[in-house]
Design an enzyme around this catalytic site. Structure first.
Site, PDB file in Angstrom:
ATOM      1  N   LYS A   1       0.843  -1.199   0.000  1.00 55.59           N
ATOM      2  CA  LYS A   1       0.000   0.000   0.000  1.00 55.59           C
ATOM      3  C   LYS A   1       0.880   1.251   0.000  1.00 55.59           C
ATOM      4  O   LYS A   1       0.660   2.184  -0.772  1.00 55.59           O
ATOM      5  CB  LYS A   1      -0.937   0.002   1.214  1.00 55.59           C
ATOM      6  CG  LYS A   1      -2.120  -0.953   1.047  1.00 55.59           C
ATOM      7  CD  LYS A   1      -2.902  -1.170   2.328  1.00 55.59           C
ATOM      8  CE  LYS A   1      -3.967  -2.260   2.097  1.00 55.59           C
ATOM      9  NZ  LYS A   1      -4.651  -2.699   3.310  1.00 55.59           N
TER      10      LYS A   1
ATOM     11  N   GLN B   1      -4.986  -1.702   9.483  1.00 51.22           N
ATOM     12  CA  GLN B   1      -4.905  -3.002   8.827  1.00 51.22           C
ATOM     13  C   GLN B   1      -5.556  -4.083   9.698  1.00 51.22           C
ATOM     14  O   GLN B   1      -5.277  -4.196  10.889  1.00 51.22           O
ATOM     15  CB  GLN B   1      -3.431  -3.351   8.543  1.00 51.22           C
ATOM     16  CG  GLN B   1      -3.222  -4.607   7.724  1.00 51.22           C
ATOM     17  CD  GLN B   1      -3.739  -4.517   6.286  1.00 51.22           C
ATOM     18  OE1 GLN B   1      -3.785  -3.449   5.703  1.00 51.22           O
ATOM     19  NE2 GLN B   1      -4.122  -5.643   5.730  1.00 51.22           N
TER      20      GLN B   1
ATOM     21  N   ASP C   1     -11.265   3.053   3.745  1.00 52.99           N
ATOM     22  CA  ASP C   1     -11.605   1.630   3.627  1.00 52.99           C
ATOM     23  C   ASP C   1     -13.110   1.445   3.399  1.00 52.99           C
ATOM     24  O   ASP C   1     -13.551   0.375   2.966  1.00 52.99           O
ATOM     25  CB  ASP C   1     -11.260   0.912   4.946  1.00 52.99           C
ATOM     26  CG  ASP C   1     -10.055   0.008   4.842  1.00 52.99           C
ATOM     27  OD1 ASP C   1      -9.780  -0.501   3.745  1.00 52.99           O
ATOM     28  OD2 ASP C   1      -9.395  -0.183   5.882  1.00 52.99           O
TER      29      ASP C   1
END
Ligand code: GUN
Length: 285
Positions: free
Chosen positions: A53, A97, A120
């Site tokens: 990422k 995460q 997200d």
């Protein structure tokens, strides 16, 4: 007949070129997009995802920070870090995460992220907005799957779509996005009776269960579009999808490989959301 392979890497690269140009324009206006990723603990798969990422951000000019916290970090400490990022005007996207260590309540953490920075798309405000048709950050993997389906030239409206898996991260939002595109949507899961017959009805199949090679040739309608979200590590260390690619490719019309299908698109959609957040903050959209 052999399916055409949907190249997620090539599609990603094409989209990222356009995103890089958008970042350049924002930079000229003094609004450099910034993403902060928080990694708690040392899960090896998560470390790889987080590194990818950050690398992808840097390539297109997004500022990226990774905050690494030990596996025994108290929940309150994580919440306090998130609070600081919510208040930091240089941070446009916050991503924690998953999975988190067992002693941390995932729901508390996702709720703590400001919905305006939730790139997200996991915060209940964004989930709710998506479900009632309002503007929202779209969850990255399902949004990437929609782009992959579109890239085949398949009209989604009116089609029968079957999503296998009902997770909050992929299955449920995937169904919602397909519904938004006017597909007729069914969600299958571990308790579905006659799952093979249900899947065989589908013009579009999205597999997101985390079971290597679950979907077999006889489950798939000839010519169907098959999107494989699965990333399963086999005993020999190789990656395998939820679809038995070797045999399903002989019956599907279009199919994504693993790796090189959905994976690159997930990160691309994260970059897109981060840029969108920076643009909103700058009052440009
Ligand atoms: N872990 C696996 N997939 C994801 C994702 O899309 N977002 C976050 N935050 N964690 C993940």
């Amino acid at each position: 007949m052999s399916a055409s392979i949907i190249d997620g890497k090539a599609l990603s690269e094409q989209i990222r070129e356009g995103l890089k140009r958008e970042v350049d324009v924002l930079r000229e206006r003094g609004a450099v997009p910034g993403l902060t990723v928080i990694l708690v603990g040392d899960d090896s798969a998560s470390q790889i995802y987080v590194r990818n990422k950050a690398k992808s951000c840097e390539k297109i000019g997004i500022r990226s920070d990774v905050i690494r916290m030990p596996g025994d970090t108290p929940e309150a400490e994580l919440l306090s870090v998130i609070d600081g990022l919510n208040r930091n005007p240089d941070v446009h996207g916050i991503l924690v995460q998953l999975p988190l260590p067992g002693h941390i309540n995932e729901e508390n953490v996702l709720l703590a992220i400001s919905p305006e920075k939730d790139v997200d798309g996991f915060h209940p405000v964004n989930v709710g907005n998506l479900s009632i048709g309002r503007d929202a950050f779209l969850p990255c993997t399902p949004a990437g799957c929609i782009e992959l389906i579109r890239s085949t030239g398949t009209e989604i409206a009116g089609k029968r779509a079957v999503v296998i898996g009902r997770s909050n991260i992929v299955g449920k939002p995937m169904a919602m996005l397909l519904l938004r595109e006017n597909a007729t949507v069914t969600i299958c899961h571990s308790r579905t009776n006659g799952i093979e017959d249900v899947v065989r009805q589908a013009d579009i199949v999205v597999a997101a269960v985390g079971k290597a090679h679950l979907v077999k040739k006889h489950w798939v309608k000839p010519g169907a579009v098959v999107i494989d979200v699965g990333m399963n590590r086999l005993a020999d260390g190789k990656l395998a999808g939820d679809v038995d690619f070797a045999e399903v490719k002989d019956v599907a019309g279009h199919i994504t490989p693993v790796p090189g299908g959905v994976g690159p698109m997930t990160i691309t959609m994260l970059l897109k959301n981060t840029i969108e957040s920076a643009r909103r903050t700058a009052g440009l959209s």
